[in-house]
Scaffold this motif. Structure first.
Motif, PDB file in Angstrom:
ATOM      1  N   ALA A  56       0.831  -1.208   0.000  1.00 25.87           N
ATOM      2  CA  ALA A  56       0.000   0.000   0.000  1.00 25.87           C
ATOM      3  C   ALA A  56       0.862   1.252   0.000  1.00 25.87           C
ATOM      4  CB  ALA A  56      -0.940   0.002   1.202  1.00 25.87           C
ATOM      5  N   GLU A  57       1.873   1.278   0.862  1.00 30.46           N
ATOM      6  CA  GLU A  57       2.673   2.491   0.993  1.00 30.46           C
ATOM      7  C   GLU A  57       3.593   2.713  -0.198  1.00 30.46           C
ATOM      8  OE1 GLU A  57       2.611   2.867   5.835  1.00 30.46           O
ATOM      9  OE2 GLU A  57       4.363   1.929   4.902  1.00 30.46           O
ATOM     10  N   LEU A  58       4.307   1.677  -0.627  1.00 28.42           N
ATOM     11  CA  LEU A  58       5.215   1.868  -1.762  1.00 28.42           C
ATOM     12  C   LEU A  58       4.457   1.942  -3.083  1.00 28.42           C
ATOM     13  CD1 LEU A  58       8.268  -0.409  -0.883  1.00 28.42           C
ATOM     14  CD2 LEU A  58       8.027   2.062  -0.616  1.00 28.42           C
ATOM     15  N   GLY A  59       3.541   1.006  -3.302  1.00 30.24           N
ATOM     16  CA  GLY A  59       2.776   1.019  -4.550  1.00 30.24           C
ATOM     17  C   GLY A  59       1.877   2.238  -4.649  1.00 30.24           C
ATOM     18  N   GLY A  60       1.129   2.484  -3.575  1.00 26.91           N
ATOM     19  CA  GLY A  60       0.242   3.647  -3.576  1.00 26.91           C
ATOM     20  C   GLY A  60       1.014   4.948  -3.643  1.00 26.91           C
ATOM     21  N   GLY A  61       2.113   5.031  -2.912  1.00 23.90           N
ATOM     22  CA  GLY A  61       2.934   6.245  -2.945  1.00 23.90           C
ATOM     23  C   GLY A  61       3.486   6.524  -4.330  1.00 23.90           C
ATOM     24  N   LEU A  62       3.976   5.487  -4.995  1.00 22.55           N
ATOM     25  CA  LEU A  62       4.524   5.661  -6.345  1.00 22.55           C
ATOM     26  C   LEU A  62       3.438   6.063  -7.339  1.00 22.55           C
ATOM     27  CD1 LEU A  62       6.980   5.506  -8.199  1.00 22.55           C
ATOM     28  CD2 LEU A  62       6.473   3.081  -8.527  1.00 22.55           C
ATOM     29  N   LEU A  63       2.300   5.381  -7.287  1.00 24.48           N
ATOM     30  CA  LEU A  63       1.203   5.723  -8.200  1.00 24.48           C
ATOM     31  C   LEU A  63       0.689   7.138  -7.940  1.00 24.48           C
ATOM     32  CD1 LEU A  63      -0.746   2.346  -8.269  1.00 24.48           C
ATOM     33  CD2 LEU A  63       0.570   3.366 -10.142  1.00 24.48           C
ATOM     34  N   LEU A  64       0.617   7.515  -6.683  1.00 25.20           N
ATOM     35  CA  LEU A  64       0.196   8.877  -6.342  1.00 25.20           C
ATOM     36  C   LEU A  64       1.198   9.895  -6.867  1.00 25.20           C
ATOM     37  CD1 LEU A  64      -2.080  10.317  -4.763  1.00 25.20           C
ATOM     38  CD2 LEU A  64      -0.586  10.249  -2.770  1.00 25.20           C
ATOM     39  N   LEU A  65       2.465   9.621  -6.693  1.00 24.53           N
ATOM     40  CA  LEU A  65       3.506  10.520  -7.182  1.00 24.53           C
ATOM     41  C   LEU A  65       3.407  10.707  -8.692  1.00 24.53           C
ATOM     42  CD1 LEU A  65       6.115  12.150  -6.641  1.00 24.53           C
ATOM     43  CD2 LEU A  65       7.365  10.027  -7.003  1.00 24.53           C
ATOM     44  N   LEU A  66       3.218   9.607  -9.411  1.00 18.98           N
ATOM     45  CA  LEU A  66       3.138   9.667 -10.868  1.00 18.98           C
ATOM     46  C   LEU A  66       1.800  10.214 -11.367  1.00 18.98           C
ATOM     47  CD1 LEU A  66       4.736   6.206 -11.700  1.00 18.98           C
ATOM     48  CD2 LEU A  66       5.817   8.462 -11.874  1.00 18.98           C
TER      49      LEU A  66
END
Length: 141
Positions: A56-66
């Motif tokens: 959630a944190e790495l995947g969601g963080g990356l998708l949110l960033l992009l």
């Protein structure tokens, strides 16, 4: 120079994503401590909860960033953040825990704004939308 309506969404996403990415990498750096913390909250299956939190944190963080699938990711991270608040920061007698609870509520509020407003003009969502509009199929009749 970017106007505020173009700059604010990317800056907001960057600030929110940084929180999740740093937390995710922190969990990878200390898996045993993280699993022990999860278990101390009384949650079952700490190994699975740990894996889901990292995703959630790495995947969601990356998708949110992009800015990719921004609205859906923001909603998912809102649920994750509220669940985290309630499972780990619900000791209302402890002022420190109350601060963490309110911090998670504030993060969730920001994520709800992202969920409603989307990723903005500087996002992969916007780029994909513009690309789809310019590549219209032509039929030879």
């Amino acid at each position: 120079m970017m106007h505020l309506d173009r700059a604010a969404p990317i800056l907001g996403r960057l600030m929110l994503a940084a929180l999740f990415l740093m937390a995710g990498f922190g969990k990878i750096g200390a898996p045993a401590a993280t699993k022990a913390y999860i278990a101390s909250a009384g949650l079952p299956l700490p190994d699975l909860a740990y894996l889901l939190a990292v995703i959630a944190e790495l995947g969601g963080g990356l998708l949110l960033l992009l800015g990719l699938q921004t609205r859906l990711v923001a909603l998912a991270l809102t649920g994750f953040t509220l669940a985290t608040a309630l499972f780990f920061h619900a000791d209302f007698a402890d002022q420190n825990q109350m601060i963490h609870l309110l911090k998670n509520f504030a993060i969730s509020g920001g994520l709800l704004h992202v969920a409603v407003l989307g990723g903005g003009a500087v996002s992969l969502d916007a780029w994909l939308r513009r690309t789809a509009e310019t590549v219209k199929p032509s039929f030879v009749g």
